[in-house]
Structure formats: structure tokens, C-alpha cells
Scaffold this motif. Structure first.
Motif, PDB file in Angstrom:
ATOM      1  N   PRO A 147       0.819  -1.229   0.000  1.00  0.00           N
ATOM      2  CA  PRO A 147       0.000   0.000   0.000  1.00  0.00           C
ATOM      3  C   PRO A 147       0.844   1.267   0.000  1.00  0.00           C
ATOM      4  N   THR A 148       1.928   1.276   0.781  1.00  0.00           N
ATOM      5  CA  THR A 148       2.796   2.457   0.806  1.00  0.00           C
ATOM      6  C   THR A 148       3.527   2.628  -0.517  1.00  0.00           C
ATOM      7  N   ARG A 149       4.097   1.541  -1.038  1.00  0.00           N
ATOM      8  CA  ARG A 149       4.845   1.633  -2.298  1.00  0.00           C
ATOM      9  C   ARG A 149       3.953   2.115  -3.436  1.00  0.00           C
ATOM     10  N   GLU A 150       2.729   1.576  -3.507  1.00  0.00           N
ATOM     11  CA  GLU A 150       1.810   1.975  -4.568  1.00  0.00           C
ATOM     12  C   GLU A 150       1.410   3.437  -4.434  1.00  0.00           C
ATOM     13  N   THR A 151       1.215   3.890  -3.197  1.00  0.00           N
ATOM     14  CA  THR A 151       0.846   5.288  -2.974  1.00  0.00           C
ATOM     15  C   THR A 151       1.980   6.219  -3.374  1.00  0.00           C
ATOM     16  N   VAL A 152       3.200   5.874  -2.974  1.00  0.00           N
ATOM     17  CA  VAL A 152       4.362   6.700  -3.317  1.00  0.00           C
ATOM     18  C   VAL A 152       4.544   6.754  -4.833  1.00  0.00           C
ATOM     19  N   GLU A 153       4.403   5.609  -5.501  1.00  0.00           N
ATOM     20  CA  GLU A 153       4.553   5.581  -6.954  1.00  0.00           C
ATOM     21  C   GLU A 153       3.504   6.458  -7.630  1.00  0.00           C
ATOM     22  N   ARG A 154       2.269   6.401  -7.151  1.00  0.00           N
ATOM     23  CA  ARG A 154       1.211   7.217  -7.742  1.00  0.00           C
ATOM     24  C   ARG A 154       1.468   8.699  -7.489  1.00  0.00           C
ATOM     25  N   LEU A 155       1.914   9.041  -6.291  1.00  0.00           N
ATOM     26  CA  LEU A 155       2.235  10.440  -6.019  1.00  0.00           C
ATOM     27  C   LEU A 155       3.382  10.917  -6.903  1.00  0.00           C
ATOM     28  N   GLY A 156       4.312  10.023  -7.181  1.00  0.00           N
ATOM     29  CA  GLY A 156       5.407  10.379  -8.066  1.00  0.00           C
ATOM     30  C   GLY A 156       4.933  10.765  -9.454  1.00  0.00           C
ATOM     31  N   GLU A 157       3.801  10.197  -9.872  1.00  0.00           N
ATOM     32  CA  GLU A 157       3.224  10.521 -11.169  1.00  0.00           C
ATOM     33  C   GLU A 157       2.439  11.829 -11.134  1.00  0.00           C
ATOM     34  N   LEU A 158       1.926  12.205  -9.954  1.00  0.00           N
ATOM     35  CA  LEU A 158       1.031  13.349  -9.846  1.00  0.00           C
ATOM     36  C   LEU A 158       1.714  14.633  -9.388  1.00  0.00           C
ATOM     37  N   LEU A 159       2.762  14.501  -8.597  1.00  0.00           N
ATOM     38  CA  LEU A 159       3.397  15.686  -8.015  1.00  0.00           C
ATOM     39  C   LEU A 159       4.419  16.302  -8.962  1.00  0.00           C
ATOM     40  N   ASP A 160       4.854  17.498  -8.616  1.00  0.00           N
ATOM     41  CA  ASP A 160       5.786  18.246  -9.454  1.00  0.00           C
ATOM     42  C   ASP A 160       7.096  18.497  -8.723  1.00  0.00           C
ATOM     43  N   GLU A 161       8.071  18.968  -9.477  1.00  0.00           N
ATOM     44  CA  GLU A 161       9.373  19.303  -8.908  1.00  0.00           C
ATOM     45  C   GLU A 161       9.209  20.304  -7.768  1.00  0.00           C
ATOM     46  N   GLY A 162       9.901  20.027  -6.665  1.00  0.00           N
ATOM     47  CA  GLY A 162       9.833  20.912  -5.515  1.00  0.00           C
ATOM     48  C   GLY A 162       8.813  20.510  -4.475  1.00  0.00           C
ATOM     49  N   ASP A 163       7.918  19.572  -4.815  1.00  0.00           N
ATOM     50  CA  ASP A 163       6.956  19.063  -3.830  1.00  0.00           C
ATOM     51  C   ASP A 163       7.680  18.128  -2.857  1.00  0.00           C
ATOM     52  N   LEU A 164       7.045  17.880  -1.716  1.00  0.00           N
ATOM     53  CA  LEU A 164       7.663  17.069  -0.660  1.00  0.00           C
ATOM     54  C   LEU A 164       6.681  16.013  -0.171  1.00  0.00           C
ATOM     55  N   VAL A 165       7.155  14.768  -0.077  1.00  0.00           N
ATOM     56  CA  VAL A 165       6.373  13.661   0.483  1.00  0.00           C
ATOM     57  C   VAL A 165       7.000  13.246   1.807  1.00  0.00           C
ATOM     58  N   ILE A 166       6.169  13.122   2.849  1.00  0.00           N
ATOM     59  CA  ILE A 166       6.602  12.582   4.129  1.00  0.00           C
ATOM     60  C   ILE A 166       5.920  11.234   4.304  1.00  0.00           C
ATOM     61  N   GLU A 167       6.695  10.183   4.492  1.00  0.00           N
ATOM     62  CA  GLU A 167       6.137   8.839   4.672  1.00  0.00           C
ATOM     63  C   GLU A 167       6.187   8.516   6.158  1.00  0.00           C
ATOM     64  N   GLY A 168       5.017   8.487   6.799  1.00  0.00           N
ATOM     65  CA  GLY A 168       4.950   8.343   8.249  1.00  0.00           C
ATOM     66  C   GLY A 168       4.425   7.018   8.742  1.00  0.00           C
ATOM     67  N   GLY A 169       4.250   6.040   7.871  1.00  0.00           N
ATOM     68  CA  GLY A 169       3.762   4.740   8.308  1.00  0.00           C
ATOM     69  C   GLY A 169       4.862   3.904   8.945  1.00  0.00           C
ATOM     70  N   ASN A 170       4.548   2.654   9.249  1.00  0.00           N
ATOM     71  CA  ASN A 170       5.519   1.759   9.888  1.00  0.00           C
ATOM     72  C   ASN A 170       6.313   0.979   8.850  1.00  0.00           C
ATOM     73  N   SER A 171       6.840   1.678   7.858  1.00  0.00           N
ATOM     74  CA  SER A 171       7.587   1.017   6.796  1.00  0.00           C
ATOM     75  C   SER A 171       8.960   0.553   7.272  1.00  0.00           C
ATOM     76  N   ARG A 172       9.470  -0.461   6.615  1.00  0.00           N
ATOM     77  CA  ARG A 172      10.841  -0.893   6.878  1.00  0.00           C
ATOM     78  C   ARG A 172      11.790   0.162   6.322  1.00  0.00           C
ATOM     79  N   PHE A 173      12.834   0.479   7.080  1.00  0.00           N
ATOM     80  CA  PHE A 173      13.755   1.547   6.698  1.00  0.00           C
ATOM     81  C   PHE A 173      14.392   1.313   5.334  1.00  0.00           C
ATOM     82  N   SER A 174      14.551   0.053   4.965  1.00  0.00           N
ATOM     83  CA  SER A 174      15.185  -0.270   3.693  1.00  0.00           C
ATOM     84  C   SER A 174      14.313   0.087   2.499  1.00  0.00           C
TER      85      SER A 174
END
Length: 305
Positions: free
Chosen positions: A63-90
Motif C-alpha cells: 500500500p505504501t509503495r503503490e501510494t508513493v509511486e502514484r504520487l510520483g506521477e502526480l506531483l511536481d518538482e519541488g513538492d515534498l512527500v513525508i512517509e509516516g507509516g511503519n515502513s521498513r527503513f530499507s
């Protein structure tokens, strides 16, 4: 400050409310129609003014990877994503690289506080470039507990450091919870102790074992003094496992956290195959009594040879 918040579950929902109480303009998206402000990620991005800030609070893994990938398609240069879930650091480096292809910045943030965070604030551990973390400080300040910044917030290091710190935090939490649980069981088993909840309540002030976890234990016992309404079945979030894996990778002895994780595994076994094997071996080499399985098994079904 304006931001988008993706994921309005138990924590995300309360985070949105805390941010709004602090005066921030939050646009929230979730698959559940009854809690969301917009119907899609596309609509969320459209409602944010550039440069945008989007905080992701969805389950770790796909779910996190898919969300990040989709945001990568929608956002523009200079935007910022903060990932705050319990993801593995790797996973963080990969997320950062995906977004970097569009010039989108990335910060990972470990978040602690659970359902109490709305009123108490959240402990935050961020990983990323200093300028990206500084840009998001108004959001971090609104979410963390009141008081000095360093008591509720840490810039742990580069990308991945925030989730690594949260992973170790949860490993420690496993050990603390197990110690309190074993102490509770011992007190309850001792004929000398007649009021276990009162003993634990006394520990919450002035003792070296006082903590918020102990406060929560006391609250649970106030509602159910013998914890009779609960099963002794405990899941693990994954971060406890990752902590032990990292301890092995770095040759760091972690016997307490390891034992706490294995105790959770044991909690899921109604009849442990390993302990059946131990019983069989004791019977074979020493003729020790065993309890036989079956409809009449129990204290009275003990045999020695």
C-alpha cells in the motif's frame, strides 16, 4: 500551512484533527468515503498549492509503495512527500529514488503515540535532508507533544534514519511490555499479594519502573482486574522482527527484545509442538509423567512409566 494527508485510519484520522486544531489546512484522502475530504489522490493534489507537502499514513508494504509511486506521477518538482507509516527503513531509499525522478523530495518519519496522540501529541523521528525536514517543521511542531522540541522530535539522520529509529523504539517497547506482563503474572500467582491492580498503580509514581506503558496497564486492570475478557494471543507489527534482524546484522546482542518477540510467537500456540517434544523427551529419558491429549486430557490424565 497547507498539506495533504493520505490515510485516515486510527492514527491518520487523529493526526488530521490535531493539525487542524493547530491552524493547518489539511486535505485528507482515504479509501473510506465517510472520513475523506476528497475522492482521489488526483483531487487531493489538485487542491494543494505548489510547492505541495503530502504526508502518507497507509499500511506498510505494497500500500505504501503503490501510494508513493502514484504520487510520483502526480506531483511536481519541488513538492515534498513525508512517509509516516511503519515502513521498513530499507524501503525508504527506493521511495526517495522514485520521487527524485520527478524532482520530488522525500522524508521518512517514524511516528509513535497511537490512539492517544490526538491529545498527548506524537513522538516523531525524521529522516531526510536537513532542508526538507526544516521545511516541514511547522507540521512536526503541531504533531509533537508540547514542550521543548528535542523531547518529542528528532532529526535522526538521512533518508531511512527515521524509520530505523522507530523500528528500534518498537523493539524496546516489546521488551518493556513483556517485562510488565511477566511481573503481572507473577504478582497474580503469588498467594501473598491480594490486590495486584493496587500494587501496579502504586508503581506509577516515584518508582524506577514508572512509565506511560505502566499507566496504560493500570487503566486496563481498572476495567478488567484479572484480564479475563482477553485472550493471550499477541500479534507483532513486523518492526520487532526487523529489530532482531538488524541486531544480528550488526552483531549487537539483544536477548531481551528477542525473547519478547518469541514470547509473542508462543502466545499464538494453543498446544506448542516444541513443548510436546520436550514432554516426550522427558518421558523417554527420565520416565517423567506426561499429560495426554484427548477429550479427557487435563490435570487428572497424568501417567508415568
Amino acid at each position: 500551512m497547507q498539506l495533504g494527508l493520505v490515510g485516515l485510519g486510527k492514527m491518520g484520522f487523529n493526526m488530521r484533527e490535531r493539525l487542524r486544531r493547530a491552524g493547518h489546512d489539511v486535505v485528507g484522502y482515504d479509501r473510506a468515503a465517510e472520513v475523506r475530504d476528497v475522492a482521489s489522490l488526483e483531487e487531493l493534489v489538485d487542491q494543494l498549492e505548489a510547492p505541495r507537502l503530502v504526508w502518507v499514513m497507509v499500511p506498510a508494504g505494497d500500500p505504501t509503495r503503490e501510494t508513493v509511486e502514484r504520487l510520483g506521477e502526480l506531483l511536481d518538482e519541488g513538492d515534498l512527500v513525508i512517509e509516516g507509516g511503519n515502513s521498513r527503513f530499507s524501503d525508504d531509499q527506493r521511495n526517495a529514488e522514485i520521487l527524485a525522478e520527478r524532482g520530488v523530495r522525500y522524508v521518512d518519519c517514524g511516528v509513535s503515540g497511537g490512539v492517544w496522540g490526538l491529545e498527548e501529541g506524537y513522538g516523531l523521528m525524521a529522516g531526510g535532508a536537513a532542508e526538507d525536514v526544516e521545511r516541514a517543521m511547522p507540521v512536526f511542531d503541531a504533531l509533537r507533544p508540547e514542550g521543548p522540541r528535542e523531547e518529542g522530535f528528532a532529526h535522526a539522520g538521512g533518508v531511512g534514519a527515521g524509520h530505523y529509529a522507530k523500528m528500534v523504539h518498537n523493539g524496546i517497547e516489546y521488551g518493556l511490555m513483556q517485562a510488565y506482563a511477566e511481573g503481572f503474572e507473577l504478582l497474580a500467582a503469588a498467594p501473598q499479594v491480594e490486590n495486584v491492580p493496587e500494587v501496579l498503580r502504586a508503581w506509577t509514581r516515584g518508582t524506577v519502573v514508572r512509565s506511560w506503558l505502566l499507566d496504560l496497564m493500570v487503566q486496563a486492570l481498572e476495567r478488567d482486574p484479572q484480564l479475563e475478557n482477553l485472550r493471550g494471543y499477541v500479534e507483532d507489527s513486523g518492526e520487532g522482527r526487523w529489530t532482531i534482524e538488524e541486531a544480528i546484522n550488526n552483531s549487537v546482542p539483544a536477548p531481551v527484545m528477542s525473547a519478547a518477540l518469541f514470547a509473542r510467537f508462543a502466545s499464538r500456540q494453543d498446544d506448542s509442538p516444541a513443548m510436546r517434544a520436550v514432554a516426550a523427551l522427558r518421558q523417554q529419558f527420565g520416565g517423567h509423567a506426561v499429560h495426554h491429549a484427548g477429550p479427557t486430557s487435563g490435570a487428572g490424565d497424568v501417567h508415568g512409566h
